[in-house]
Design a protein around this motif. Structure first.
Motif, PDB file in Angstrom:
ATOM      1  N   ARG A 370       8.089 -15.274   5.816  1.00 54.13           N
ATOM      2  CA  ARG A 370       6.952 -16.165   5.560  1.00 54.13           C
ATOM      3  C   ARG A 370       5.813 -15.894   6.543  1.00 54.13           C
ATOM      4  N   ARG A 371       5.638 -14.606   6.892  1.00 53.55           N
ATOM      5  CA  ARG A 371       4.564 -14.246   7.822  1.00 53.55           C
ATOM      6  C   ARG A 371       3.621 -13.233   7.208  1.00 53.55           C
ATOM      7  N   LYS A 372       2.379 -13.252   7.714  1.00 51.32           N
ATOM      8  CA  LYS A 372       1.385 -12.281   7.257  1.00 51.32           C
ATOM      9  C   LYS A 372       1.125 -11.265   8.364  1.00 51.32           C
ATOM     10  N   GLU A 373       0.795 -10.038   7.967  1.00 54.63           N
ATOM     11  CA  GLU A 373       0.421  -8.997   8.932  1.00 54.63           C
ATOM     12  C   GLU A 373      -0.683  -8.141   8.347  1.00 54.63           C
ATOM     13  N   ARG A 374      -1.512  -7.583   9.226  1.00 52.39           N
ATOM     14  CA  ARG A 374      -2.582  -6.703   8.749  1.00 52.39           C
ATOM     15  C   ARG A 374      -2.115  -5.246   8.793  1.00 52.39           C
ATOM     16  N   ILE A 375      -2.492  -4.478   7.778  1.00 54.93           N
ATOM     17  CA  ILE A 375      -2.090  -3.064   7.732  1.00 54.93           C
ATOM     18  C   ILE A 375      -3.079  -2.240   8.547  1.00 54.93           C
ATOM     19  N   GLY A 376      -2.551  -1.572   9.581  1.00 58.23           N
ATOM     20  CA  GLY A 376      -3.404  -0.745  10.444  1.00 58.23           C
ATOM     21  C   GLY A 376      -3.651   0.634   9.851  1.00 58.23           C
ATOM     22  N   ARG A 377      -2.537   1.325   9.558  1.00 57.87           N
ATOM     23  CA  ARG A 377      -2.653   2.695   9.017  1.00 57.87           C
ATOM     24  C   ARG A 377      -1.727   2.869   7.830  1.00 57.87           C
ATOM     25  N   LEU A 378      -2.209   3.612   6.835  1.00 57.92           N
ATOM     26  CA  LEU A 378      -1.382   4.019   5.701  1.00 57.92           C
ATOM     27  C   LEU A 378      -1.288   5.528   5.736  1.00 57.92           C
ATOM     28  N   ILE A 379      -0.069   6.067   5.590  1.00 57.69           N
ATOM     29  CA  ILE A 379       0.043   7.526   5.603  1.00 57.69           C
ATOM     30  C   ILE A 379       0.912   8.028   4.456  1.00 57.69           C
ATOM     31  N   LYS A 380       0.534   9.181   3.957  1.00 56.30           N
ATOM     32  CA  LYS A 380       1.347   9.865   2.947  1.00 56.30           C
ATOM     33  C   LYS A 380       2.238  10.826   3.709  1.00 56.30           C
ATOM     34  N   MET A 381       3.526  10.815   3.396  1.00 56.13           N
ATOM     35  CA  MET A 381       4.478  11.627   4.145  1.00 56.13           C
ATOM     36  C   MET A 381       4.692  12.977   3.469  1.00 56.13           C
ATOM     37  N   HIS A 382       4.777  13.992   4.314  1.00 56.96           N
ATOM     38  CA  HIS A 382       5.212  15.310   3.831  1.00 56.96           C
ATOM     39  C   HIS A 382       6.284  15.765   4.816  1.00 56.96           C
ATOM     40  N   ALA A 383       7.539  15.272   4.577  1.00 55.63           N
ATOM     41  CA  ALA A 383       8.653  15.450   5.532  1.00 55.63           C
ATOM     42  C   ALA A 383       8.237  14.815   6.861  1.00 55.63           C
ATOM     43  N   LYS A 385       5.399  15.598   8.517  1.00 58.64           N
ATOM     44  CA  LYS A 385       3.936  15.691   8.664  1.00 58.64           C
ATOM     45  C   LYS A 385       3.314  14.439   8.035  1.00 58.64           C
ATOM     46  N   HIS A 386       2.151  14.045   8.588  1.00 59.00           N
ATOM     47  CA  HIS A 386       1.506  12.829   8.094  1.00 59.00           C
ATOM     48  C   HIS A 386       0.091  13.126   7.621  1.00 59.00           C
ATOM     49  N   GLU A 387      -0.345  12.398   6.609  1.00 63.60           N
ATOM     50  CA  GLU A 387      -1.735  12.512   6.159  1.00 63.60           C
ATOM     51  C   GLU A 387      -2.245  11.083   5.943  1.00 63.60           C
ATOM     52  N   ASP A 388      -3.289  10.712   6.697  1.00 61.13           N
ATOM     53  CA  ASP A 388      -3.839   9.359   6.565  1.00 61.13           C
ATOM     54  C   ASP A 388      -4.482   9.170   5.203  1.00 61.13           C
ATOM     55  N   ILE A 389      -4.226   8.014   4.582  1.00 57.85           N
ATOM     56  CA  ILE A 389      -4.858   7.695   3.302  1.00 57.85           C
ATOM     57  C   ILE A 389      -5.481   6.309   3.396  1.00 57.85           C
ATOM     58  N   GLU A 390      -6.492   6.054   2.571  1.00 61.77           N
ATOM     59  CA  GLU A 390      -7.201   4.774   2.595  1.00 61.77           C
ATOM     60  C   GLU A 390      -6.478   3.720   1.762  1.00 61.77           C
ATOM     61  N   SER A 394      -0.274   1.728  -7.430  1.00 58.53           N
ATOM     62  CA  SER A 394       1.002   1.469  -8.113  1.00 58.53           C
ATOM     63  C   SER A 394       1.759   2.764  -8.335  1.00 58.53           C
ATOM     64  N   GLY A 395       3.083   2.706  -8.136  1.00 56.78           N
ATOM     65  CA  GLY A 395       3.907   3.893  -8.363  1.00 56.78           C
ATOM     66  C   GLY A 395       3.956   4.834  -7.179  1.00 56.78           C
ATOM     67  N   ASP A 396       3.135   4.596  -6.141  1.00 51.75           N
ATOM     68  CA  ASP A 396       3.096   5.503  -4.987  1.00 51.75           C
ATOM     69  C   ASP A 396       4.215   5.183  -4.006  1.00 51.75           C
ATOM     70  N   ILE A 397       4.627   6.225  -3.285  1.00 52.09           N
ATOM     71  CA  ILE A 397       5.570   6.065  -2.168  1.00 52.09           C
ATOM     72  C   ILE A 397       4.838   6.539  -0.916  1.00 52.09           C
ATOM     73  N   ALA A 398       4.701   5.661   0.067  1.00 55.37           N
ATOM     74  CA  ALA A 398       3.951   6.018   1.278  1.00 55.37           C
ATOM     75  C   ALA A 398       4.580   5.296   2.470  1.00 55.37           C
TER      76      ALA A 398
END
Length: 717
Positions: A370-383, A385-390, A394-398
């Motif tokens: 029952r808590r809220k949090e702000r999202i700092g960073r979203l990244i797409k994973m490649h094993a 390696k990381h790639e920042d995304i904005e 739907s349907g994405d895995i990150a």
């Protein structure tokens, strides 16, 4: 669902997205296949091999040293179905996104497969062309069944001596009871493996050996035996699809022409509905058959739009069903399926988005806390390696960086969308060992490391033994705990010593009996008085503790009943034989008495504990131990030695299966006798035998072993 479920800014429409897992028994070739897919999709420009420790998805040091996958790795690639003369493809020329999770094959890391299959839309299940259906593949298949994941079978290693596609195909149908159809049949086998028969298009795909890694191939017309084989397989395919797909069946009955496009569309519908399993053959290591397998993934496995909406329930009320539809325009809802401590960015929360979108800076809500949090960073994973995304659609895995109050299986959504998705279910740990820091400095670091690692892995538990003060770690097997200790040393710089692994013994009772407990203390002033009478009886296997309150006439006042139940539960944590937890007991609380002044909750709790111990002693208590299903694959000449060794380990041979190149021994063996077995089996077979083991059940311990354990318990006490 809205007319267009796609957000205008999403890079790939939902219908052109595939979320798949690659799962199999250990050493069937999952990681090698993933590496080939990444190469042919252009994500990597050089193929790495497992035996060189150079693959993308096996990025941990422990994985590279051991040549096995330990943790599931997520990678993303793009694929365009290329135009080939005479070959029809459902999505030709369209750019598709394929998100792949490469999962471990070792039974100790089965939780990684469990949580991956929970969030995936489809799977490639890889089989070895020689060994066929192996034990861990059966486990993986059951996990996929549980989450209704559509799958394609890839019979790998068709270049190995003894490989037989038809045997494996028959094995899959017989052992899993599924309707399987051949779509890509290997041409040749062993050193004569040339390519594949495309059954739907009635063409031969011949891979060239003279260029880089099988990147090119020729499409040829079928001739002679291959034509007859393809024709028979196509007839069988059409017949099967007519039975399982209404649309194609209707065309057949109306005697309309059935085109290649009709067959592909029907096979897609039947695969997504889990009515049919397409089977392809090839060799990932020899680069034969991978491209057409990826085409089959795009053609037959579902996009996020093809699967039913994710089902959840209202927090606090499991009866009220709530759906999360795959649509970018709906409210945001996702499932956190994995936590990972990354050495560069810190705590990562892997999540699958089921509906809506989420962007950097958004406020998200966790219905469990029952808590809220702000999202700092979203990244797409490649094993690793990381790639920042904005934005994540739907349907994405990150992955989200730095979400604090989050556990595996948590729902992450918007506050207005009150939904809790079903978390993945994990098996109970079966093996424990004591760990202790080597220096005082390591003490604090070890505590932090164990907390982080247990957050990541739901099958890894940490507790402190109240009697000895030791820190006890529990997991799914020797290798699992060995890797944990190794990670503590390398990632957290904690030097620790380990004690002999402890077995998760249990106690239970074999006959009903009554018990009475009374606490009477009077030492001046207010005293203590509690009196409980109860009956215990053997409970249903696997049900744990069940309790009925059968007290009448207020013999035990209602306000003290919770304390009595608390005492009953506490008594179950320590048995009377050797102090192990007691399982599968039914308790009826029948009577008791109280004192107007001296009775209190603590007195009734203690009285209940005394009553339980009294009943246990006379109810035929027995000790239970975990026994394992063990399967040993060995060349026939070592069969006798290995059987003799299993018998010495109190094993019971259940079945012996003789195959052309080897024998398969199936046995049930107590876990206590299986320590160090990997070394023993290698020694007995000159390194040529292989074994797998998985938890089977709890069984009664022989008296001589009980005596040894009770002596140790008495000494420790």
């Amino acid at each position: 669902m809205s007319e267009n479920p796609n957000h205008p800014k999403r890079p790939y429409p939902l219908e052109r997205t595939r979320n798949i897992g690659i799962a199999a028994h250990i050493d069937a070739g999952k990681t090698t296949l993933t590496e080939r897919i990444l190469f042919y999709t252009g994500m990597i420009h050089r193929i790495g091999e497992v035996h060189d420790g150079a693959t993308v998805t096996d990025h941990m040091e422990q994985e590279r040293e051991r040549g096995i996958t330990i943790t599931s790795a997520a990678v993303t690639c793009e694929w365009i179905q290329k135009k080939n003369d005479g070959v029809f493809k459902l999505f030709e020329g369209q750019k598709e996104r394929i998100n792949i999770i490469d999962t471990p094959g070792h039974v100790d890391f089965t939780a990684e497969v469990e949580r991956s299959l929970r969030v995936l839309d489809g799977a490639i299940v890889v089989f070895c062309g020689v060994a066929g259906v192996q034990p861990q593949t059966e486990t993986v298949w059951r996990q996929a069944d549980k989450y209704k994941v559509p799958r394609i079978v890839f019979v790998n290693k068709m270049d190995r001596t003894g490989a037989n596609f038809e045997n494996v195909f028959a094995d899959v149908k017989a052992k899993f009871g599924v309707t399987a159809v051949r779509i890509l049949i290997p041409i040749g086998a062993e050193e004569n493996l040339l390519g594949q028969i495309d059954v739907v298009n009635m063409k031969a795909v011949i891979y060239k050996d003279d260029d880089a890694m099988g990147s090119t191939f020729d499409i040829k017309d079928l001739e002679g035996d291959t034509f007859a084989e393809a024709e028979s397989a196509r007839e069988e395919l059409v017949s099967t699809l007519c039975d399982s797909d209404e649309e194609l069946g209707e065309k057949f009955l109306m005697e309309e022409e059935i085109t290649t496009e009709d067959i592909k569309a029907a096979l897609r519908r039947a695969t997504i509905a889990n009515k049919v399993v397409p089977v392809a053959g090839g060799s990932a290591f020899k680069n034969k058959g991978v491209q057409f397998l990826v085409d089959a993934v795009v053609d037959y496995l579902p996009s996020p739009l093809d699967i039913p909406a994710a089902q959840g329930h209202e927090p606090g009320d499991e009866e009220v069903e709530v759906l999360a539809e795959t649509d970018d325009n709906k409210q945001f809802c996702s499932l956190a399926f994995k936590l990972w401590a990354d050495k560069y960015v810190g705590k990562l929360v892997f999540f699958r988005v089921y509906s809506g979108t989420v962007s950097k800076g958004d406020m998200v809500y966790n219905p469990r806390t029952r808590r809220k949090e702000r999202i700092g960073r979203l990244i797409k994973m490649h094993a690793d390696k990381h790639e920042d995304i904005e934005t994540c659609y739907s349907g994405d895995i990150a992955a989200i960086v730095g979400l604090k109050n989050c556990q595996t299986g948590d729902t992450i959504c918007t506050e207005k969308f009150d939904i809790m998705l079903e978390p993945p279910l994990f098996p109970e740990p079966v093996i424990s060992m004591a760990v202790e820091p080597k220096t005082v400095v390591d003490q604090e670091k070890m505590s932090l490391a164990l907390t982080r690692l247990s957050d990541e892995d739901p099958t890894f538990l940490v507790k402190t033994d109240e009697e000895t003060g030791q820190t006890i770690i529990s997991g799914m097997g020797e290798l699992h705990l060995e890797v944990i200790v190794d990670r503590m040393m390398r990632e957290f710089k904690v030097a620790c010593g380990v004690g002999k692994p402890q077995i998760a013994y249990r106690e239970t009772i074999t006959q009903p009996h009554g018990g009475e407990g009374k606490l009477v203390k009077q030492s001046g002033g207010k005293g203590q008085y509690g009196h409980v009478i109860l009956d215990v009886a053997p409970g249903e296997k696997g049900k744990g503790l069940t309790i009925d309150d059968k007290v009448v006439g207020g013999a035990i006042p209602k306000e003290f009943m919770n304390a009595v139940l608390s005492g009953v539960r506490e008594a179950m944590t320590n048995g009377v034989i050797a102090g192990y937890p007691v399982v599968d007991v039914h308790v009826n609380v029948t009577d008791g008495s109280y004192h107007d002044v001296d009775s209190n909750e603590n007195a009734f709790k203690m009285a209940a504990i005394f009553a339980m111990k009294d009943a246990f002693k006379q109810a035929g208590p027995i000790l239970l131990e975990p026994v394992m299903d063990v399967e040993v694959v060995t060349p026939e000449e070592y069969q006798g030695d290995i059987m003799g060794d299993l018998n010495r380990r109190r094993g019971q041979i259940q079945e012996i299966e003789n195959k052309p190149m080897h024998a398969v021994l199936k046995a049930i063996v107590p876990l206590a006798e299986m320590f160090g077995y990997s070394t023993a089996v290698r020694t007995l077979s000159s390194g040529r035998a292989d074994y797998t083991m998985k938890p089977a059940s709890f069984e009664q311990v022989p008296q001589n072993v009980v005596d040894a354990l009770t002596n140790d318990y008495a000494y420790a006490s």
